[in-house]
Motif scaffolding. Structure first.
Motif, short mmCIF file in Angstrom:
data_model
loop_
_atom_site.label_atom_id
_atom_site.label_comp_id
_atom_site.label_asym_id
_atom_site.label_seq_id
_atom_site.Cartn_x
_atom_site.Cartn_y
_atom_site.Cartn_z
N GLY A 171 98.19 -8.34 65.38
CA GLY A 171 99.21 -7.69 64.57
C GLY A 171 100.27 -8.65 64.06
O GLY A 171 101.27 -8.24 63.47
N ARG A 172 100.03 -9.95 64.26
CA ARG A 172 101.00 -10.98 63.84
C ARG A 172 100.49 -11.68 62.59
O ARG A 172 99.38 -12.19 62.56
N ALA A 209 101.60 -22.78 61.57
CA ALA A 209 101.84 -21.48 60.94
C ALA A 209 102.68 -20.63 61.88
O ALA A 209 102.43 -20.59 63.10
N TYR A 210 103.66 -19.92 61.31
CA TYR A 210 104.58 -19.11 62.10
C TYR A 210 104.52 -17.65 61.66
O TYR A 210 104.27 -17.34 60.48
N ASP A 211 104.77 -16.75 62.62
CA ASP A 211 104.78 -15.32 62.30
C ASP A 211 106.17 -14.89 61.85
O ASP A 211 107.08 -15.72 61.69
N GLU A 212 106.36 -13.57 61.66
CA GLU A 212 107.61 -13.05 61.14
C GLU A 212 108.79 -13.29 62.08
O GLU A 212 109.94 -13.33 61.65
N PRO A 216 105.09 -19.67 66.67
CA PRO A 216 103.88 -20.34 66.15
C PRO A 216 102.60 -19.57 66.50
O PRO A 216 102.46 -19.05 67.60
N LEU A 217 101.69 -19.52 65.53
CA LEU A 217 100.40 -18.87 65.72
C LEU A 217 99.28 -19.89 65.90
O LEU A 217 98.30 -19.63 66.58
N VAL A 218 99.42 -21.05 65.26
CA VAL A 218 98.40 -22.08 65.35
C VAL A 218 99.01 -23.40 64.88
O VAL A 218 99.92 -23.41 64.06
N CYS A 219 98.50 -24.47 65.43
CA CYS A 219 98.87 -25.81 64.96
C CYS A 219 97.56 -26.55 64.69
O CYS A 219 96.71 -26.65 65.57
N GLU A 220 97.39 -27.01 63.44
CA GLU A 220 96.20 -27.75 63.06
C GLU A 220 96.56 -29.18 62.71
O GLU A 220 97.55 -29.43 62.02
N GLU A 221 95.73 -30.11 63.17
CA GLU A 221 95.92 -31.51 62.80
C GLU A 221 94.66 -32.00 62.09
O GLU A 221 93.57 -31.99 62.66
N GLY A 222 94.83 -32.38 60.83
CA GLY A 222 93.70 -32.84 60.04
C GLY A 222 93.81 -34.33 59.75
O GLY A 222 94.87 -34.82 59.36
N VAL A 223 92.71 -35.05 59.93
CA VAL A 223 92.66 -36.50 59.71
C VAL A 223 91.64 -36.78 58.61
O VAL A 223 90.46 -36.43 58.75
#
Length: 241
Positions: A171-172, A209-212, A216-223
């Protein structure tokens, strides 16, 4: 905020796809069927299908309607602002098996986790159109999100996308994103995954990414290796200045 009717239809179809009622390549209900089932106009039904198309869940087939995407796509980390979609993604390969691990300190800080606390680790290798490695992306989900989203622990793709799945399960909703971009030299492991020779510069994008509520909902690290990363910015200019 209550979902609009076309959003409700799209969410219902995502759920039916995720539960296996419709598999890759299967045709989804026609706009006429959706109009009858939901008592909505054809325009509303079509808008719902366009949402699924923009999410990379469904593809149009002329004269046949929409079908479930056969080859899931994924995007490099970051760049999730308005107007972007999974359609802009690329083929990918899942790496390893999702597992609860202690994240690096900078990821723990982004997720607000105490030192030594675990998060759910999911890794993928995003590919170019030619099938060559483009980006190594590791997603970290806070334990409270992982607990409510059992499919994140599975190795297979989530057809509706993790963002939609997390929203439906918790629900977030992701309402704000933060991207930090840095440049450094590739580690030995990264060079092997990206099939480049060291020393090689890589661009690192840390996306959270943050909810209302600002959680934080997720943290992604891309290389991404040098030569495969670019940032294009189109904007209006003040001709009078």
């Amino acid at each position: 905020m209550p979902l609009l009717k076309y959003e409700q239809i799209a969410e219902s179809l995502r759920h039916r796809i995720s539960e296996g009622e419709f598999g890759p390549g299967d045709l989804l209900p026609s706009s006429r069927d959706l109009c009858e089932q939901w008592s909505v106009s054809r325009a509303t039904a079509i808008r719902a299908m366009e949402v699924l198309r923009a999410d990379g869940v469904a593809v149009p087939h002329q004269g046949r309607g929409f079908a479930v995407t056969e080859a899931p796509v994924a995007r490099p980390a970051g760049g999730r602002g308005p107007g972007t979609s999974r359609v802009q993604g690329s083929p990918y390969r899942r790496l390893g098996v999702p597992d609860l691990l202690v994240p690096p300190s900078h990821v723990a800080d982004a997720l607000g986790l105490a030192a030594g606390r675990q998060a759910l680790h999911r890794a993928r290798l995003v590919l170019t159109e030619e099938g060559q490695p483009r980006s190594h992306v590791v997603a970290w989900f806070p334990p409270e999100v992982a607990e409510l989203c059992p499919r994140l622990h599975e190795n297979g793709p989530i057809a509706e996308g993790t963002t939609s799945y997390v929203r439906r399960s918790t629900g977030r909703l992701s309402v704000r994103g933060s991207d930090t971009t840095t440049v450094r030299l590739a580690t030995r492991a990264e060079a092997e995954l990206l099939q480049v020779k060291r020393p090689c510069a890589v661009v690192v994008v840390l996306h959270t990414a943050y909810d209302e509520a600002g959680e934080p909902l997720v943290c992604e690290e891309g290389v991404t290796a040098e030569g495969l990363w670019e940032l294009v910015d189109n904007y209006a200019m003040n001709q009078r200045g």
